[in-house]
Design a protein around this motif. Structure first.
Motif, PDB file in Angstrom:
ATOM      1  N   ALA A 170      11.715 -11.468 -42.423  1.00 24.80           N
ATOM      2  CA  ALA A 170      12.720 -11.617 -41.728  1.00 24.80           C
ATOM      3  C   ALA A 170      13.952 -10.554 -41.671  1.00 24.80           C
ATOM      4  N   CYS A 171      13.963  -9.953 -42.893  1.00 26.96           N
ATOM      5  CA  CYS A 171      15.122  -8.852 -42.918  1.00 26.96           C
ATOM      6  C   CYS A 171      14.385  -7.562 -42.715  1.00 26.96           C
ATOM      7  N   ASP A 172      13.283  -7.461 -42.148  1.00 26.52           N
ATOM      8  CA  ASP A 172      12.422  -6.323 -42.109  1.00 26.52           C
ATOM      9  C   ASP A 172      12.829  -5.414 -40.658  1.00 26.52           C
ATOM     10  N   LYS A 173      13.763  -4.588 -40.664  1.00 27.71           N
ATOM     11  CA  LYS A 173      13.930  -3.903 -39.038  1.00 27.71           C
ATOM     12  C   LYS A 173      12.899  -3.138 -38.721  1.00 27.71           C
ATOM     13  N   GLU A 174      12.053  -2.729 -39.646  1.00 27.60           N
ATOM     14  CA  GLU A 174      10.877  -1.870 -39.073  1.00 27.60           C
ATOM     15  C   GLU A 174       9.606  -2.345 -39.034  1.00 27.60           C
ATOM     16  N   ARG A 175       9.590  -3.713 -38.697  1.00 23.82           N
ATOM     17  CA  ARG A 175       8.432  -4.788 -38.523  1.00 23.82           C
ATOM     18  C   ARG A 175       7.355  -3.991 -37.707  1.00 23.82           C
ATOM     19  N   VAL A 176       7.964  -3.667 -36.519  1.00 19.21           N
ATOM     20  CA  VAL A 176       7.036  -3.171 -35.471  1.00 19.21           C
ATOM     21  C   VAL A 176       6.278  -1.815 -35.790  1.00 19.21           C
ATOM     22  N   VAL A 177       6.974  -0.985 -36.627  1.00 17.75           N
ATOM     23  CA  VAL A 177       6.454   0.429 -36.945  1.00 17.75           C
ATOM     24  C   VAL A 177       5.540  -0.140 -38.074  1.00 17.75           C
ATOM     25  N   ASN A 178       5.683  -1.019 -38.981  1.00 19.18           N
ATOM     26  CA  ASN A 178       4.850  -1.380 -40.090  1.00 19.18           C
ATOM     27  C   ASN A 178       3.484  -2.093 -39.478  1.00 19.18           C
ATOM     28  N   LEU A 179       3.616  -2.975 -38.560  1.00 19.21           N
ATOM     29  CA  LEU A 179       2.548  -3.215 -37.943  1.00 19.21           C
ATOM     30  C   LEU A 179       1.569  -2.449 -37.160  1.00 19.21           C
ATOM     31  N   GLU A 180       2.261  -1.189 -36.659  1.00 21.37           N
ATOM     32  CA  GLU A 180       1.506  -0.259 -36.211  1.00 21.37           C
ATOM     33  C   GLU A 180       0.617   0.452 -37.222  1.00 21.37           C
ATOM     34  N   HIS A 181       1.269   0.791 -38.260  1.00 25.17           N
ATOM     35  CA  HIS A 181       0.560   1.349 -39.530  1.00 25.17           C
ATOM     36  C   HIS A 181      -0.623   0.653 -40.137  1.00 25.17           C
ATOM     37  N   VAL A 182      -0.515  -0.800 -39.881  1.00 26.85           N
ATOM     38  CA  VAL A 182      -1.709  -1.864 -40.032  1.00 26.85           C
ATOM     39  C   VAL A 182      -2.710  -1.722 -39.104  1.00 26.85           C
ATOM     40  N   HIS A 183      -2.343  -1.615 -37.678  1.00 25.16           N
ATOM     41  CA  HIS A 183      -3.287  -1.348 -36.716  1.00 25.16           C
ATOM     42  C   HIS A 183      -3.983  -0.098 -36.754  1.00 25.16           C
ATOM     43  N   ASP A 184      -3.396   1.162 -37.303  1.00 22.30           N
ATOM     44  CA  ASP A 184      -3.902   2.253 -37.580  1.00 22.30           C
ATOM     45  C   ASP A 184      -4.962   2.351 -38.675  1.00 22.30           C
ATOM     46  N   LEU A 185      -4.654   1.429 -39.808  1.00 22.85           N
ATOM     47  CA  LEU A 185      -5.268   1.222 -40.890  1.00 22.85           C
ATOM     48  C   LEU A 185      -6.757   0.734 -40.377  1.00 22.85           C
ATOM     49  N   PHE A 186      -6.871  -0.213 -39.583  1.00 17.98           N
ATOM     50  CA  PHE A 186      -7.985  -0.994 -39.317  1.00 17.98           C
ATOM     51  C   PHE A 186      -9.023  -0.014 -38.234  1.00 17.98           C
ATOM     52  N   LYS A 187      -8.024   0.857 -37.604  1.00 15.05           N
ATOM     53  CA  LYS A 187      -9.040   1.826 -36.721  1.00 15.05           C
ATOM     54  C   LYS A 187      -9.928   2.769 -37.867  1.00 15.05           C
ATOM     55  N   GLU A 188      -9.139   3.229 -39.071  1.00 18.44           N
ATOM     56  CA  GLU A 188      -9.804   4.188 -39.795  1.00 18.44           C
ATOM     57  C   GLU A 188     -10.678   3.472 -40.771  1.00 18.44           C
ATOM     58  N   ALA A 189     -10.442   2.222 -41.024  1.00 20.67           N
ATOM     59  CA  ALA A 189     -11.370   1.845 -42.149  1.00 20.67           C
ATOM     60  C   ALA A 189     -12.660   1.121 -41.355  1.00 20.67           C
ATOM     61  N   PHE A 190     -12.406   0.725 -40.206  1.00 22.82           N
ATOM     62  CA  PHE A 190     -13.561  -0.075 -39.802  1.00 22.82           C
ATOM     63  C   PHE A 190     -14.234   0.906 -38.574  1.00 22.82           C
ATOM     64  N   GLY A 191     -13.677   1.879 -38.207  1.00 20.71           N
ATOM     65  CA  GLY A 191     -14.032   2.730 -37.126  1.00 20.71           C
ATOM     66  C   GLY A 191     -14.110   2.047 -35.967  1.00 20.71           C
ATOM     67  N   ILE A 192     -12.879   1.323 -35.506  1.00 15.72           N
ATOM     68  CA  ILE A 192     -12.879   0.855 -34.463  1.00 15.72           C
ATOM     69  C   ILE A 192     -11.558   1.267 -33.456  1.00 15.72           C
ATOM     70  N   SER A 193     -11.467   1.130 -32.100  1.00 19.66           N
ATOM     71  CA  SER A 193     -10.193   1.371 -31.504  1.00 19.66           C
ATOM     72  C   SER A 193      -9.371   0.316 -31.288  1.00 19.66           C
ATOM     73  N   THR A 194     -10.187  -0.890 -30.796  1.00 19.93           N
ATOM     74  CA  THR A 194      -9.503  -2.250 -30.462  1.00 19.93           C
ATOM     75  C   THR A 194     -10.018  -3.281 -31.094  1.00 19.93           C
ATOM     76  N   ASP A 195      -9.447  -4.320 -31.100  1.00 17.83           N
ATOM     77  CA  ASP A 195      -9.858  -5.527 -31.926  1.00 17.83           C
ATOM     78  C   ASP A 195     -11.376  -6.100 -31.406  1.00 17.83           C
ATOM     79  N   ASP A 196     -11.367  -5.950 -29.769  1.00 21.24           N
ATOM     80  CA  ASP A 196     -12.584  -6.656 -29.288  1.00 21.24           C
ATOM     81  C   ASP A 196     -13.993  -5.877 -29.709  1.00 21.24           C
ATOM     82  N   GLU A 197     -13.699  -4.521 -30.308  1.00 21.90           N
ATOM     83  CA  GLU A 197     -15.093  -4.036 -30.706  1.00 21.90           C
ATOM     84  C   GLU A 197     -15.486  -4.588 -31.879  1.00 21.90           C
ATOM     85  N   PHE A 198     -14.733  -5.727 -32.507  1.00 22.60           N
ATOM     86  CA  PHE A 198     -15.384  -6.403 -33.433  1.00 22.60           C
ATOM     87  C   PHE A 198     -16.297  -7.225 -33.154  1.00 22.60           C
ATOM     88  N   LEU A 199     -16.546  -7.427 -31.859  1.00 21.46           N
ATOM     89  CA  LEU A 199     -17.625  -8.240 -31.402  1.00 21.46           C
ATOM     90  C   LEU A 199     -18.902  -7.621 -31.440  1.00 21.46           C
TER      91      LEU A 199
END
Length: 341
Positions: A92-121
């Motif tokens: 709740a006190c994280d004012k950089e929540r959006v940026v941190n979630l973008e870092h998590v999204h980029d991590l998924f792209k690199e770790a699993f080799g995907i660009s969108t969540d739909d590619e997990f299909l």
């Protein structure tokens, strides 16, 4: 020699504080002794209803013993709840929540080799045999080729190992790329990764064929059409949320700027300080979005006035009009004012 009246009673026992046992929080008390074969009273007299000194002390001693044993250390569930409360407060006190979630999204792209969540299909997850072999003592997830176990929740043993590995990779990326955001706890990143995993799992579950009321099963074409409709709804909601957030940020910027400027030379400084407090209290959730789906006609919104909004409608209009009047101070980009009825 005076005689005692037959209805007179014996004096009450002395209940001085010195004769009572010490409180339970100042000493450890053993379990009170119990009589194996208590005497059985066949008749009840007036004098037998009165408690003697030893009986009172035994009752008080037992009450203290019960209270002491009930006041035990906190259970693991309570400790877990405090941990959850601490995590919620950090989010709740994280004012950089959006940026941190973008870092998590980029991590998924690199770790699993995907660009969108739909590619997990297409990528899929780990097989049941691999998970069972891991639970039996075999090798676990490969750090160079991580795979999720979509048949189980994020709290499963396999998925917890994957989440721990992703947190370590995320912390390494932070050191290498020298992020400017504030450092966060491991629990913070684990929660963000687990939430993204839950969204991907829900997406995969929605792609499975559904059974209709007549017991027939959806075809592949029908599944694809349904997924497209659901995607359009998600994108529409995302655009609406973005417009709401942009409008809130614009109002906040206007009120902050004018509150600082007016505080120096104008008499209506208190008004803008009040409006700043109103906008800050409402937040982005208390801001309406400006919908605009049709470009070839005039848009007019039909207001569904809420009681709490009806009282501050005039104040919010002052903020919105100030943006168009003071064009030199505020940027004119963004959604335009729309007619409301």
């Amino acid at each position: 020699m005076p005689t005692q009246h037959p209805m007179s009673r014996s004096p009450s026992p002395d209940l001085n504080s010195s004769s009572l046992p010490q409180p339970f929080f100042s000493q450890k008390l053993a379990s009170p002794p119990r009589e194996k074969n208590p005497p059985v009273t066949t008749s009840v007299s007036a004098n037998s209803l009165l408690l003697d000194q030893s009986t009172i002390e035994r009752v008080v001693h037992e009450v203290y013993w019960v209270m002491q044993n009930n006041l035990t250390s906190p259970t693991p569930a309570k400790r877990q709840s405090r941990k959850v409360v601490k995590l919620k407060h950090e989010i709740a006190c994280d004012k950089e929540r959006v940026v941190n979630l973008e870092h998590v999204h980029d991590l998924f792209k690199e770790a699993f080799g995907i660009s969108t969540d739909d590619e997990f299909l297409l990528v899929g997850g780990v097989s049941h045999e691999q998970v069972q072999a891991f639970l039996d003592g075999g090798s676990g997830p490969d750090p160079d080729n991580l795979q999720w176990d979509f048949s189980r929740p994020a709290t499963s043993v396999w998925n917890q190992v994957v989440i721990s590995e992703l947190v370590q990779q995320l912390k390494m990326k932070r050191r290498e790329e020298k992020w400017l955001t504030q450092p966060r706890s491991d629990e913070y990143w684990e929660d963000a990764i687990a939430q993204k995993f839950a969204r991907i799992k829900a997406r995969l579950s929605s792609a499975k064929p559904r059974v209709r009321d007549d017991s027939s099963i959806e075809t592949e074409q029908e599944i694809a059409k349904r997924l497209l409709r659901e995607k359009d709804k998600r994108l529409q909601k995302a655009r609406k949320d973005e417009r709401r957030l942009s409008k809130y940020r614009r109002r906040l910027r206007i009120t902050q700027t004018l509150a600082e400027v007016k505080a120096e030379r104008d008499d209506d400084a208190a008004v803008w300080a009040f409006l700043l407090d109103v906008v800050s209290t409402l937040g982005s959730d208390g801001t309406s979005s400006d919908e605009s789906d049709d470009e070839d006609m005039e848009i007019a919104f039909h207001n569904h006035g809420m009681p709490w909004r009806r009282d501050i409608k005039r104040e919010l209009n002052i903020i919105d009009i100030q943006r168009t009047q003071d064009k030199e101070t505020f940027c004119q980009k963004g959604a335009k004012l729309t007619k409301r009825i």
